[in-house]
Design a protein around this motif. Structure first.
Motif, PDB file in Angstrom:
ATOM      1  N   VAL A  37       0.744  -0.919   0.277  1.00  0.00           N
ATOM      2  CA  VAL A  37       0.438  -0.002  -0.259  1.00  0.00           C
ATOM      3  C   VAL A  37       0.963   0.990   0.322  1.00  0.00           C
ATOM      4  N   ARG A  38       0.856   1.210  -1.262  1.00  0.00           N
ATOM      5  CA  ARG A  38       1.773   2.825  -1.500  1.00  0.00           C
ATOM      6  C   ARG A  38       1.294   3.723  -0.628  1.00  0.00           C
ATOM      7  N   ALA A  39       2.243   4.358   0.299  1.00  0.00           N
ATOM      8  CA  ALA A  39       2.142   5.929   1.394  1.00  0.00           C
ATOM      9  C   ALA A  39       3.498   5.934   1.972  1.00  0.00           C
TER      10      ALA A  39
ATOM     11  N   PRO B  65      -4.298   8.290  -1.025  1.00  0.00           N
ATOM     12  CA  PRO B  65      -5.451   8.249  -1.971  1.00  0.00           C
ATOM     13  C   PRO B  65      -6.681   9.627  -2.082  1.00  0.00           C
ATOM     14  N   VAL B  66      -6.059  10.672  -2.256  1.00  0.00           N
ATOM     15  CA  VAL B  66      -6.840  11.279  -3.276  1.00  0.00           C
ATOM     16  C   VAL B  66      -7.765  11.572  -3.793  1.00  0.00           C
ATOM     17  N   ASN B  67      -9.035  11.762  -4.299  1.00  0.00           N
ATOM     18  CA  ASN B  67      -9.612  11.797  -5.888  1.00  0.00           C
ATOM     19  C   ASN B  67      -9.465  13.158  -6.256  1.00  0.00           C
ATOM     20  N   MET B 217      -7.494   2.492   8.963  1.00  0.00           N
ATOM     21  CA  MET B 217      -8.446   2.912   7.727  1.00  0.00           C
ATOM     22  C   MET B 217      -9.884   3.983   7.461  1.00  0.00           C
ATOM     23  N   LEU B 218      -8.755   4.541   7.141  1.00  0.00           N
ATOM     24  CA  LEU B 218      -9.634   5.755   7.055  1.00  0.00           C
ATOM     25  C   LEU B 218     -10.696   5.970   5.449  1.00  0.00           C
ATOM     26  N   GLU B 219     -12.379   5.944   5.365  1.00  0.00           N
ATOM     27  CA  GLU B 219     -12.540   5.461   4.565  1.00  0.00           C
ATOM     28  C   GLU B 219     -13.671   7.132   4.259  1.00  0.00           C
ATOM     29  N   ASP B 220     -13.506   6.888   3.104  1.00  0.00           N
ATOM     30  CA  ASP B 220     -13.932   8.387   2.475  1.00  0.00           C
ATOM     31  C   ASP B 220     -14.292   8.308   1.169  1.00  0.00           C
ATOM     32  N   LEU B 221     -15.931   8.459   0.376  1.00  0.00           N
ATOM     33  CA  LEU B 221     -15.950   8.476  -1.186  1.00  0.00           C
ATOM     34  C   LEU B 221     -15.736   9.715  -1.247  1.00  0.00           C
ATOM     35  N   GLN B 222     -15.387  10.712  -0.630  1.00  0.00           N
ATOM     36  CA  GLN B 222     -16.339  12.129  -0.661  1.00  0.00           C
ATOM     37  C   GLN B 222     -15.094  12.711  -1.608  1.00  0.00           C
ATOM     38  N   MET B 224     -12.025  10.635  -1.563  1.00  0.00           N
ATOM     39  CA  MET B 224     -10.923   9.521  -1.353  1.00  0.00           C
ATOM     40  C   MET B 224     -11.350   8.383  -2.930  1.00  0.00           C
ATOM     41  N   ASN B 225     -10.452   7.707  -3.192  1.00  0.00           N
ATOM     42  CA  ASN B 225     -10.586   7.248  -4.367  1.00  0.00           C
ATOM     43  C   ASN B 225     -10.103   5.773  -3.475  1.00  0.00           C
ATOM     44  N   ALA B 226      -9.606   5.061  -2.211  1.00  0.00           N
ATOM     45  CA  ALA B 226      -9.396   3.828  -1.788  1.00  0.00           C
ATOM     46  C   ALA B 226      -9.047   3.975  -0.117  1.00  0.00           C
TER      47      ALA B 226
END
Lengths: 643, 251
Positions: A37-39, B65-67, B217-222, B224-226
């Protein structure tokens, strides 16, 4: 939701059943292909001078400042894999599989392999870590155990390598604890690194992986080529004070160099008091940080591997019929087989009884391992039965080779010679009738001169301790195979002294290095007896020319230094690099007309001293003095600069 | 089997009744804590120093993982504007606070609530065991966190370990109802619907050091893309030495 007392009792019963049903050791399945997981934790190549976040010692910073990336164009560097202390920091994919015992179905080992690394078995069968005298590798030696659902791995026997690819190094004293923690399709890989040489505190780093059903780690072929034409023996590096690249990271991000070079302090929040407010810090504050004490060392920690008992002989196999006896003074290399025993060096006189006892054990073990083969000879020609009724007595010592005249190399000559018996013939000295009455002692003729005609006031070595067969040319070969292979003595001019030999076992591909190398200290050489730093370096380069690694610059031709553990060409290359770098520094200081005291005060080996400079019999000061003298230091230069 | 065991144990411990405790009853989450998370912990900033110890330049979303929308918002980061709007704590919300350099003080606020205080930003996170319902009011910087012990399926108890001690166990924390904030200090955003799962685990080394590992593990559809998955480490301290409460800062 309400919960009745009965419901809680039921849950208690379930909990108890679960506790009883679970195995003694947790077995989380880690197998599979894992993508990194690239970080921010695994950015691959770092920028020059990025020394933040690493508890670097002063020696580590000095060594990093000397690092020149073009060193990686040397043939001995080109195909190296990433080592175990670094690999999880790079953005490399990981494959994990397991070995399962066919009968018990226990997992006996996990295997970890990353792209650009080598397979690393993690033994789960309770075995101990090897002796510190055993070979070191890029992957190291790993054992594992479950701690709950975490797999804890202890790693030892690692070659020195980088912690960051901008020249931040760890030594071969490093030990690792690693934890693998699986949470669904994610895997956390935690590495805690302990290095008493280059880290003042443990270094704690982690990387995340994600299970990838479509991954297949590809091979990573590599061929050594001549990448840069340069004179033989050149090792790229920066002399002290000449590497401007180490400020690159500081300049690019505006981070003060005092922060970059703060060592362990820059891992902790307090460092923000030295970071400008424009970067999110609270500083700068007026007071500079306290300088780390000279020769700073990390806190003592019990190492994971323990040395063998003092005063005892430890025997390790090298390859085939070649063994090493440690603990008798200088290392003794033994060729053991049908023809008898050939020893390279004889250790100290006081240890010969233990050496003989250890050799007897080795020979008995060799006989057991090489027992007569099973049935198969022609029925009407011969039978193997007779061989099975005989337990052969140990064969005698036939030859002793002295790689130099140093007392811990020749001290056991007399007793070991008299315990053996040579083949008749050859270059027999003295009376031909004596030829079969003891082992032959082979050496360069300078060894004979030093033992037979020492300086005035010193006693010559006993006749039986003196070489019986000498040579004065570039090499000497045994005139026949011994224990199934050719054996060659190669003279190394002006190295430890003027009478040094290395011994090449050409079938087993093992080289005894004598005093060319000692893994726990700088090489010892005597300028008065014809030794020199350049001779040592040339000798090591010659050895590297002979050696062929097995895979990824490790294994293959194995070598035994006069002191310390078994090594391969990767280790020898590091040692050669170190000596070349120190030689170049001293040469530069001599060119600047510094006196010996000034050269010592400049500490030209400071980055290597924590690992090599503490041996009481050969301190860093003694080594630097010898280097200085052997390079002509103190003598008038052709043209003196105006003062 | 492992999953079944873990799930079952989590279920048992997460039930509200576990909070009752008392003689003859099931122990409280505090009493049966399989690992000890309490005490003072100091962050260890190593490989990711450049993004954690200092504030990266605006727009530096490297390795995140920014959109497209997240990147656009990050480019508009204006610390002065945040400060003027009373939003100086945007980088100190639950989604980012554990990454900031500083110290944690972890205590049991009650038998069913574990409290995590930070000196940087002076924030308090509450990890509630049991089936409490999230508040219906406004979201907060630290959101609403539900905790469960994820007991391992086996594993030998450490020598000398307390009866309830089970090394290798994790505390799982699920957090929601967070006020929008930054998970990188330079304005890389997570939104109001972001959720986060964290695992808190400890490892103790032969040199006596104990480390706290916090995997999030942070998840945010607004924005983030992963999921953003990272582990950060803390080292246990003997006491509160170095505890240095500092208010939120936008710089």
């Amino acid at each position: 939701m309400k919960h009745t007392a009965g419901a809680w009792r039921f849950r208690g019963v379930v909990l108890t059943m679960l506790a009883l049903a679970t195995p003694a050791s947790a077995q989380v399945d880690l197998t599979g292909e894992w993508s990194v997981v690239r970080a921010e934790d695994n950015v691959g190549n770092t920028e020059l001078g990025d020394w933040v976040g690493i508890p670097m010692t002063e020696a580590s910073r000095l060594r990093s400042a000397a690092w020149d990336a073009s060193i990686q164009t040397l043939p001995e560097w080109q195909c190296r894999p990433h080592g175990s202390a670094y690999i999880s920091r790079g953005p490399s994919a990981l494959k994990i599989w397991k070995e399962v015992d066919a009968v018990s179905r226990e997992t006996t080992a996990w295997h970890l392999e990353w792209l650009r690394s080598v397979d690393r078995p993690v033994y789960m069968d309770g075995r101990r870590h090897p002796s510190p005298n055993a070979p070191y590798t890029w992957a190291g030696f790993s054992t594992g155990e479950w701690v709950g659902d975490m797999l804890r791995i202890r790693v030892t026997h690692l070659k020195e390598e980088y912690l960051k690819r901008d020249g931040v190094w760890h030594s071969d004293k490093i030990e690792l604890t690693q934890y693998l923690i699986r949470r669904g399709d994610y895997l956390t890989f935690l590495v805690i690194a302990y290095d008493p040489v280059y880290l003042s505190e443990p270094l704690v780093r982690s990387t995340e992986y994600r299970l990838n059903l479509n991954q297949q780690i590809p091979p990573y072929p590599c061929t050594v080529v001549t990448e840069v034409d340069r004179p033989k023996g050149v090792v790229p590096h920066y002399l002290p004070g000449t590497n401007n690249d180490i400020t690159w990271f500081s300049r690019r991000y505006g981070i003060p160099m005092e922060v970059v070079t703060a060592g362990a302090a820059n891992m902790y929040p307090e460092i923000r008091s030295r970071i400008p407010r424009s970067l999110g810090g609270f500083g700068p504050e007026p007071a500079p940080p306290p300088a780390p004490p000279r020769g700073q060392r990390p806190a003592a920690r019990a190492p994971m591997i323990q040395p063998p008992p003092q005063g005892e002989i430890e025997v390790l196999p090298v390859r085939g019929s070649i063994y090493v006896l440690f603990g008798a003074g200088a290392n003794i290399v033994a060729s053991v087989g049908n023809d008898g025993v050939l020893l390279v060096d004889s250790g100290q006189a006081a240890m010969t009884d233990k050496v003989l006892a250890a050799l007897g054990e080795v020979q008995r073990e060799w006989v057991r391992r090489n027992a007569p083969k099973g049935l198969g000879w022609g029925a009407e020609t011969r039978s193997s039965v007779a061989h099975r009724h005989v337990t052969a007595p140990p064969k005698p010592i036939r030859y002793i080779v002295n790689t130099s005249a140093a007392s811990d190399h020749v001290g056991g000559n007399e007793k070991l010679r008299n315990a053996g018996r040579t083949f008749t013939g050859g270059n027999v000295t003295g009376n031909i009738a004596d030829a079969g009455e003891g082992a032959a002692i082979l050496a360069h003729e300078q060894v004979l001169k030093r033992l037979a005609t020492p300086p005035a006031g010193q006693t010559p070595a006993p006749f039986d301790a003196q070489p019986t067969d000498t040579y004065y040319t570039a090499y000497m070969k045994l005139s026949h195979f011994f224990n199934g292979e050719g054996v060659q003595l190669v003279h190394v001019p002006k190295a430890h002294s003027d009478g040094d030999s290395i011994v090449y076992f050409r079938g087993n591909d093992v080289i005894a290095l004598g005093e060319l190398m000692a893994t726990e200290r700088y090489p010892m050489f005597d300028v008065e007896k014809g030794g020199s730093i350049n001779g040592i370096i040339d000798g090591l380069n010659g050895v590297l020319d002979l050696a062929i690694p097995e895979f990824r610059l490790e294994g293959g031709t194995m070598m035994v230094p006069g002191h310390g553990r078994i090594v391969d060409s990767g280790d020898v290359a590091y040692y050669r690099d170190m000596l070349t770098i120190i030689r170049d520094r001293v040469q530069d200081l001599i060119a600047k007309e510094l006196t010996l005291d000034e050269v010592k005060a400049a500490r030209p080996a400071a980055d290597y001293d924590p690992e090599y400079g503490d041996a009481p019999e050969w301190t860093s000061d003694m080594f630097i003095e010898a280097v200085y003298k052997s390079l002509g230091g103190g003598k008038p230069l052709p043209r003196r600069r105006p003062r | 089997m492992v999953a079944l065991a873990t799930a079952t144990v989590c279920w048992m411990l997460s039930a509200s009744g576990a909070a009752q405790g008392g003689p003859g009853q099931t122990p409280t989450p505090r009493a049966m804590a399989p690992i000890d998370l309490t005490g003072y912990w100091v962050s260890l900033i190593t490989d990711d120093w450049r993004w954690r110890m200092v504030t990266p330049p605006k727009g530096d979303a490297l390795y995140l993982p920014v959109n497209d929308e997240g990147r656009r918002v990050a480019e508009q980061w204006d610390p002065a504007k945040d400060e003027a709007a009373g939003e100086a704590c945007r980088a100190y919300g639950a989604g980012g606070i554990m990454h900031l350099p500083g110290r944690l003080h972890i205590t049991w606020e009650s038998d069913t609530t574990l409290k995590v205080e930070t000196d940087t930003g002076q924030q308090t996170r509450l990890f509630r065991f049991g089936g409490s319902q999230p508040p219906s009011g406004e979201a907060t910087w630290q959101g609403f966190s539900v905790a469960t012990w994820e007991l391992s399926a086996g594993g030998r108890r450490g020598r000398g370990a307390a009866p309830a001690s089970r090394p290798g166990t994790s505390l799982r924390v699920d957090t929601s109802h967070m006020r929008p904030g930054y998970y990188r200090r330079n304005g890389v955003p997570y939104g109001s619907k972001a959720t986060m799962t964290e695992w808190f685990a400890t490892v103790t080394e032969p040199d006596g050091n104990t480390y706290l590992l916090v995997t999030k593990m942070l998840e945010d559809l607004q924005y983030m893309n992963a999921p953003y998955v990272r582990t950060v480490q803390f080292k246990k301290q003997n006491d509160g030495t170095g505890w240095n409460p500092m208010p939120c800062s936008t710089r």
